[in-house]
Design an enzyme around this catalytic site. Structure first.
Site, PDB file in Angstrom:
ATOM      1  N   HIS A 135       0.840  -1.211   0.000  1.00 24.21           N
ATOM      2  CA  HIS A 135       0.000   0.000   0.000  1.00 24.21           C
ATOM      3  C   HIS A 135       0.872   1.257   0.000  1.00 24.21           C
ATOM      4  CE1 HIS A 135      -3.145  -2.559   2.305  1.00 24.21           C
ATOM      5  NE2 HIS A 135      -3.623  -2.354   1.092  1.00 24.21           N
ATOM      6  N   SER A 142      -2.995  -7.482   3.616  1.00 20.63           N
ATOM      7  CA  SER A 142      -3.246  -7.176   5.035  1.00 20.63           C
ATOM      8  C   SER A 142      -3.688  -8.440   5.769  1.00 20.63           C
ATOM      9  CB  SER A 142      -4.343  -6.112   5.159  1.00 20.63           C
ATOM     10  OG  SER A 142      -3.933  -4.919   4.560  1.00 20.63           O
ATOM     11  N   ARG A 169      -1.911  -6.448  -7.733  1.00 23.22           N
ATOM     12  CA  ARG A 169      -0.783  -7.332  -7.428  1.00 23.22           C
ATOM     13  C   ARG A 169      -0.593  -8.399  -8.494  1.00 23.22           C
ATOM     14  NH1 ARG A 169      -3.131  -8.578  -1.622  1.00 23.22           N
ATOM     15  NH2 ARG A 169      -4.874  -8.636  -3.058  1.00 23.22           N
TER      16      ARG A 169
END
Ligand code: PNS
Length: 161
Positions: free
Chosen positions: A18, A130, A92
């Site tokens: 991020h 995350s 990604r």
């Protein structure tokens, strides 16, 4: 016209991936707002206020044109309130593409004046999420290579439930 962009997400917590996207987006736009979604359906590890404070610490070096805010409701409505005409998302791998495409089209339908821009996540951070970071942390693994310093410190201070 200044180019204003929103970088929306859950950021629970912000990862190095991020931060890399935020850093690169900060170079592309005149103003960048990292926007933390308050999602009442999810039980986050960090509250929105905690996430905003952590991201503020992470992006502190990126310039005065970068800010952080929490928001409720539709991303495009928040973007409109900020005078933004761009959304930024990181990609990604191809596995992200389908959901991101659907979101981008939905947002475009809701707000044709707002466009979504994608930045490819840097190769070295392409594996990060995350969710996996939290899993590693919960089981006592080393999350330092995965998250910015302020997040690593916050995780170290917090005992896994
Ligand atoms: O970090 P995430 O969880 O992948 O971020 C997803 C996010 C916050 C960008 C997305 O869920 C979102 O924009 N939610 C706000 C509600 C909304 O605008 N929904 C319509 C967009 S498809």
């Amino acid at each position: 016209m200044p180019r204003v962009a929103i970088f929306p997400g859950s950021f629970d917590p912000m990862t190095n991936a991020h931060l890399d996207v935020a850093r690169r987006a900060a170079q592309l736009f005149d103003r960048l707002v990292v926007a933390v979604l308050h999602n009442p359906k999810k039980a986050p590890l960090f509250t929105v206020d905690e996430r905003v404070a952590l991201i503020e610490a992470c992006v502190a070096g990126l310039g005065d044109h970068v800010s952080v805010a929490g928001f409720d409701g539709l991303t495009v409505e928040f973007a409109r309130r900020q005078g933004a005409t761009f959304l930024v998302r990181g990609l990604r791998a191809t596995s992200d593409f389908e959901a991101e495409l659907q979101m981008a089209h939905t947002n475009r339908k809701l707000a044709p004046e707002i466009d979504t821009t994608f930045l490819m996540t840097a190769l070295e951070f392409g594996y990060l999420s995350s969710t996996l970071t939290k899993e590693v942390w919960r089981f006592g693994g080393d999350v330092e290579p995965m998250v910015p310093g302020p997040v690593a410190e916050a995780l170290a201070r917090r005992a896994p439930a």
